[in-house]
Design an enzyme around this catalytic site. Structure first.
Site, mmCIF file in Angstrom:
data_model
loop_
_atom_site.group_PDB
_atom_site.id
_atom_site.type_symbol
_atom_site.label_atom_id
_atom_site.label_comp_id
_atom_site.label_asym_id
_atom_site.label_seq_id
_atom_site.Cartn_x
_atom_site.Cartn_y
_atom_site.Cartn_z
ATOM 1 N N ASP A 196 -19.729 25.255 -4.868
ATOM 2 C CA ASP A 196 -20.124 25.097 -6.280
ATOM 3 C C ASP A 196 -18.975 25.431 -7.216
ATOM 4 O O ASP A 196 -18.763 24.759 -8.224
ATOM 5 C CB ASP A 196 -21.322 26.004 -6.602
ATOM 6 N N ASP A 241 -20.593 31.023 -4.453
ATOM 7 C CA ASP A 241 -20.675 29.807 -3.641
ATOM 8 C C ASP A 241 -19.377 29.021 -3.806
ATOM 9 O O ASP A 241 -19.101 28.467 -4.883
ATOM 10 C CB ASP A 241 -21.885 28.964 -4.068
ATOM 11 N N THR A 249 -33.571 28.933 6.334
ATOM 12 C CA THR A 249 -33.289 29.501 7.667
ATOM 13 C C THR A 249 -31.847 29.973 7.806
ATOM 14 O O THR A 249 -31.520 30.701 8.745
ATOM 15 C CB THR A 249 -33.518 28.430 8.770
ATOM 16 N N ARG A 271 -25.969 24.310 4.947
ATOM 17 C CA ARG A 271 -26.713 25.462 5.422
ATOM 18 C C ARG A 271 -28.118 25.380 4.845
ATOM 19 O O ARG A 271 -28.294 25.325 3.630
ATOM 20 C CB ARG A 271 -26.024 26.748 4.947
HETATM 21 N N1 URA Z 1 -20.927 30.338 1.466
HETATM 22 C C1 URA Z 1 -20.376 30.552 0.242
HETATM 23 O O1 URA Z 1 -19.918 29.617 -0.421
HETATM 24 N N2 URA Z 1 -20.333 31.814 -0.227
HETATM 25 C C2 URA Z 1 -20.807 32.866 0.471
HETATM 26 O O2 URA Z 1 -20.718 33.996 -0.016
HETATM 27 C C3 URA Z 1 -21.367 32.616 1.733
HETATM 28 C C4 URA Z 1 -21.411 31.341 2.208
#
Ligand code: URA
Length: 209
Positions: A203, A200, A108, A104
């Site tokens: 992560d 995330d 953007t 992602r």
């Molecule tokens: N991707 C993620 O890992 N966490 C989010 O909250 C949104 C997208």
């Protein structure tokens, strides 16, 4: 419109709380994501068609049931989707695994495809696209676009946490795709993260915080 199923089984809710907690470290996070994926695979496979098969028990000949029809492929969206693959394979061990790489763009929020490697017979398979987080829906929509472009017809999307925005976007873009989530959360924040969410997922799975 296809199905939206929120799997709020007590075991799933309990495990979700563990992975939402910011004090949960990588090892436990990874283990519990797999445990939830395993439980979800059970429910996602509930509508698998059965066929009769004749067997012999130690006592008599008997007509029993076996899974029929389309075979399955699990398609993790890289990289966070990888965290759900082993749990799903525990219950569907004969499934093939394809990969779609999406990242992602942090400015953007648009998905960018960088890798696709799929079983050659995806047209004949039921595809379970897995990604822990359905946030804006951008990656899921792009990944499913990419699979349909290559001939896929039967697709289910499986995530752990979904935002209403992501559900809406995915349902509008792909009304034929059933969505399974362990939780429907409140909303996205201004950075595209799900609230309350779990941070995330990639992560936290891979310890790259
Ligand atoms: N991707 C993620 O890992 N966490 C989010 O909250 C949104 C997208």
């Amino acid at each position: 419109m296809a199905k939206l199923e929120v799997m709020d089984h007590p075991l799933i809710q309990h495990k979700l709380t563990i992975i939402r907690d910011k004090n949960t470290g990588t090892k436990v996070f990874r283990e519990v994501v797999n445990e939830i994926a395993r439980l979800m695979a059970y429910e996602v496979s509930r509508d698998m068609p059965l066929q009769d098969v004749e067997i012999e028990t130690p006592l008599v000949k008997s007509v029993q049931k076996e899974i029929a029809g389309k075979k399955v492929a699990i398609i993790p969206i890289l990289r966070a989707g990888l965290g759900m693959v082993d749990g799903m394979l525990d219950l569907i061990p004969a499934a093939k695994v394809g990969h779609v790489g999406m990242y992602r763009d942090h400015e953007t929020f648009e998905p960018v495809e960088y890798f696709v490697k799929l079983p050659s017979d995806i047209k004949e398979r039921q595809l379970l696209v897995v990604d822990p987080m359905l946030a804006t829906g951008g990656s899921a929509i792009a990944a499913i676009d990419s699979l349909k472009k290559r001939g896929a017809t039967i697709i289910k999307f499986v995530c752990l946490v979904a935002a209403p925005e992501g559900i809406k976007a995915l349902q509008e873009a792909h009304p034929d795709v059933d969505i399974y989530t362990a939780s429907l959360d409140e909303k996205l924040n201004e950075n595209g993260y799900i609230l309350p969410g779990l941070g995330d997922a990639g992560d936290r799975l891979f310890g790259t915080l």
